[in-house]
Design a protein around this motif. Sequence first.
Motif, PDB file in Angstrom:
ATOM      1  N   ALA A 116       4.661   8.439  -3.519  1.00  0.00           N
ATOM      2  CA  ALA A 116       4.097   7.150  -3.893  1.00  0.00           C
ATOM      3  C   ALA A 116       4.032   6.227  -2.677  1.00  0.00           C
ATOM      4  CB  ALA A 116       4.938   6.505  -4.996  1.00  0.00           C
ATOM      5  N   GLU A 117       5.080   6.246  -1.855  1.00  0.00           N
ATOM      6  CA  GLU A 117       5.092   5.421  -0.643  1.00  0.00           C
ATOM      7  C   GLU A 117       4.002   5.869   0.333  1.00  0.00           C
ATOM      8  OE1 GLU A 117       8.053   4.498   3.125  1.00  0.00           O
ATOM      9  OE2 GLU A 117       8.954   4.917   1.170  1.00  0.00           O
ATOM     10  N   LYS A 118       3.828   7.175   0.437  1.00  0.00           N
ATOM     11  CA  LYS A 118       2.812   7.712   1.352  1.00  0.00           C
ATOM     12  C   LYS A 118       1.421   7.229   0.961  1.00  0.00           C
ATOM     13  CE  LYS A 118       0.512  12.030   2.660  1.00  0.00           C
ATOM     14  NZ  LYS A 118       0.451  13.505   2.460  1.00  0.00           N
ATOM     15  N   ILE A 119       1.060   7.346  -0.327  1.00  0.00           N
ATOM     16  CA  ILE A 119      -0.305   6.979  -0.706  1.00  0.00           C
ATOM     17  C   ILE A 119      -0.465   5.455  -0.791  1.00  0.00           C
ATOM     18  CG2 ILE A 119      -0.838   9.166  -1.798  1.00  0.00           C
ATOM     19  CD1 ILE A 119      -0.303   7.968  -4.503  1.00  0.00           C
ATOM     20  N   ALA A 121       0.893   3.468   1.422  1.00  0.00           N
ATOM     21  CA  ALA A 121       0.617   3.152   2.835  1.00  0.00           C
ATOM     22  C   ALA A 121      -0.825   3.496   3.184  1.00  0.00           C
ATOM     23  CB  ALA A 121       1.582   3.919   3.732  1.00  0.00           C
ATOM     24  N   GLN A 122      -1.312   4.626   2.675  1.00  0.00           N
ATOM     25  CA  GLN A 122      -2.717   4.993   2.894  1.00  0.00           C
ATOM     26  C   GLN A 122      -3.648   3.935   2.306  1.00  0.00           C
ATOM     27  OE1 GLN A 122      -3.389   8.879   1.230  1.00  0.00           O
ATOM     28  NE2 GLN A 122      -2.086   9.931   2.706  1.00  0.00           N
ATOM     29  N   LEU A 126      -6.222   1.986   4.686  1.00  0.00           N
ATOM     30  CA  LEU A 126      -7.653   2.155   4.436  1.00  0.00           C
ATOM     31  C   LEU A 126      -8.302   0.803   4.133  1.00  0.00           C
ATOM     32  CD1 LEU A 126     -10.081   4.010   4.122  1.00  0.00           C
ATOM     33  CD2 LEU A 126      -9.385   4.433   1.756  1.00  0.00           C
ATOM     34  N   TYR A 127      -7.622  -0.006   3.347  1.00  0.00           N
ATOM     35  CA  TYR A 127      -8.129  -1.347   3.030  1.00  0.00           C
ATOM     36  C   TYR A 127      -8.345  -2.162   4.310  1.00  0.00           C
ATOM     37  CZ  TYR A 127      -7.812  -6.291   1.764  1.00  0.00           C
ATOM     38  OH  TYR A 127      -8.024  -7.646   1.660  1.00  0.00           O
ATOM     39  N   MET A 154      -6.450  -7.454  -1.991  1.00  0.00           N
ATOM     40  CA  MET A 154      -5.295  -7.505  -1.094  1.00  0.00           C
ATOM     41  C   MET A 154      -3.986  -7.629  -1.872  1.00  0.00           C
ATOM     42  SD  MET A 154      -4.511 -10.188   2.014  1.00  0.00           S
ATOM     43  CE  MET A 154      -4.315 -11.596   0.911  1.00  0.00           C
ATOM     44  N   TYR A 155      -3.988  -8.447  -2.913  1.00  0.00           N
ATOM     45  CA  TYR A 155      -2.751  -8.701  -3.657  1.00  0.00           C
ATOM     46  C   TYR A 155      -2.183  -7.433  -4.296  1.00  0.00           C
ATOM     47  CZ  TYR A 155       0.488 -10.557  -7.108  1.00  0.00           C
ATOM     48  OH  TYR A 155       1.596 -10.786  -7.869  1.00  0.00           O
ATOM     49  N   PRO A 156      -2.939  -6.707  -5.157  1.00  0.00           N
ATOM     50  CA  PRO A 156      -2.333  -5.522  -5.771  1.00  0.00           C
ATOM     51  C   PRO A 156      -1.944  -4.439  -4.780  1.00  0.00           C
ATOM     52  CG  PRO A 156      -4.675  -5.629  -6.268  1.00  0.00           C
ATOM     53  CD  PRO A 156      -4.299  -6.936  -5.661  1.00  0.00           C
ATOM     54  N   TYR A 157      -2.707  -4.278  -3.694  1.00  0.00           N
ATOM     55  CA  TYR A 157      -2.386  -3.226  -2.730  1.00  0.00           C
ATOM     56  C   TYR A 157      -1.061  -3.516  -2.034  1.00  0.00           C
ATOM     57  CZ  TYR A 157      -7.327  -1.932  -3.295  1.00  0.00           C
ATOM     58  OH  TYR A 157      -8.547  -1.570  -3.800  1.00  0.00           O
ATOM     59  N   TYR A 158      -0.897  -4.729  -1.544  1.00  0.00           N
ATOM     60  CA  TYR A 158       0.343  -5.088  -0.856  1.00  0.00           C
ATOM     61  C   TYR A 158       1.527  -5.162  -1.824  1.00  0.00           C
ATOM     62  CZ  TYR A 158      -2.016  -6.253   3.559  1.00  0.00           C
ATOM     63  OH  TYR A 158      -2.718  -6.185   4.746  1.00  0.00           O
ATOM     64  N   GLU A 159       1.277  -5.676  -3.012  1.00  0.00           N
ATOM     65  CA  GLU A 159       2.380  -5.822  -3.976  1.00  0.00           C
ATOM     66  C   GLU A 159       2.900  -4.452  -4.415  1.00  0.00           C
ATOM     67  OE1 GLU A 159       4.454  -5.990  -7.670  1.00  0.00           O
ATOM     68  OE2 GLU A 159       2.359  -5.359  -7.603  1.00  0.00           O
ATOM     69  N   THR A 160       1.989  -3.527  -4.675  1.00  0.00           N
ATOM     70  CA  THR A 160       2.416  -2.172  -5.048  1.00  0.00           C
ATOM     71  C   THR A 160       3.217  -1.526  -3.930  1.00  0.00           C
ATOM     72  OG1 THR A 160       0.495  -1.862  -6.499  1.00  0.00           O
ATOM     73  CG2 THR A 160       1.616   0.127  -5.739  1.00  0.00           C
ATOM     74  N   TYR A 161       2.738  -1.658  -2.702  1.00  0.00           N
ATOM     75  CA  TYR A 161       3.444  -1.067  -1.557  1.00  0.00           C
ATOM     76  C   TYR A 161       4.833  -1.688  -1.416  1.00  0.00           C
ATOM     77  CZ  TYR A 161       3.885   0.920   3.185  1.00  0.00           C
ATOM     78  OH  TYR A 161       4.285   1.626   4.305  1.00  0.00           O
TER      79      TYR A 161
END
Length: 411
Positions: A116-119, A121-122, A126-127, A154-161
């Motif tokens: 989960a961490e790997k994808i 970060a991807q 990619l974003y 930007m919000y969901p991508y960073y928050e999930t990571y």
Amino acid sequence: MRTITLFLITTISCTVWDARAQDKEMFYSRARALAKQTDPVKATDSMYAIIQDLHLKNSEDVDMLKGEVAMAYLRVNDEAQFEAYIKQIWNKFNQTSYLNMGAEELLNKKINLAYAEKIAAQTVNLYLSYKDDPAAKPAEFPLEDWNRFMQMAMYPYYETYAAILHANGKDKDALFYLRMALKNEDMDGLSPEVAELYSTLLLANGLEDEAWDILLKMAEAGRGSSAMHIQLRKLGVKKLGSEIRTTVFLDSIRQNLEAIHLASLTQKMIVDTQAPDFTVSDLNGKEVSLVKLKGKIVVVDFWATWCLPCIASMPAMENLRKKYPEVLFLFIATKDKASAVNEYCKKNKLPVHTFLDKPAADVASSFKVSGIPTKAIIDRNGNLRFQTTGYSSDQELMLEMEAMIKIVKDL
């Protein structure tokens, strides 16, 4: 976050679709069926059948199908095929959207967190590679809307990571990415879930003053979680010097919120409305009828095992049930399989007083339930006095329910 992501994808798809309305509806109907397919091979076959039958040439629509096939492979732990189908997605925005969905799903299920961490970060990398690249925008998509979507993404991508990094014990990096997620957000509108993660990360990094500000703001707004209340109390003892002072301070906040809720809800109480009568059976087949419960205050909670907000609200509802033994709490599972309800209740030992709605959701329909969780509060004479839908935080739920119970008790 999946809801936000799918909104963005489908909005883009709708913008560039040039087929007739009935073709569009057919596409979405078959795409929804594909998304429910648990066998990835069958999902793949369905994808090609949809493309062929509807003569799809639109890359956005095909992207959606390939994304759902990728998710089907992820759910059977086939990481190679998941990534292979992600790479086949034409639009980079859609690639990041489905990568994020995959990362979030693994996080929610608490499985394979290293992957989960790997994808995740991807997703972020990619974003960042395309967010300022005009070539990444679909040709027919308005630039202003595209820029707005990029900001929203930007919000969901960073928050999930950040959430995944925290789950993997990397709190310093997690705080960095959560701050990135929140950079352009209204902190007053922070969800309890994200506020709890933020306060946890601040405390883990020794930033107690910042954590105190967040926790206090959420408590004063009546939107804190149980975990945040514990954090606030611990910090309060440090700041105020004793448990007693902290208790008095927190009680004053709660009393103020209770007064606000009582005043507001008194104006919203339902009048002259008899609650629909119903008969339901518990997990052992024992029947309960509302008509036979006159003389008791009854709280009906419509829920389901597949409803995450319903499940999240259960600990607070159990606390309420214990706090008000004179009130009868009936938890009615609606639009759910009896086997799933039995399994869930056996595993979690709650909710207590669980009943099964009929397959057609007759009881929920009679109460005109439009979404779950829904709580209905019925007075001693069988009158429906309050009905509320949704869940945001333990504190808000407890305050609202306690105010409604108090009002009904005083009738």
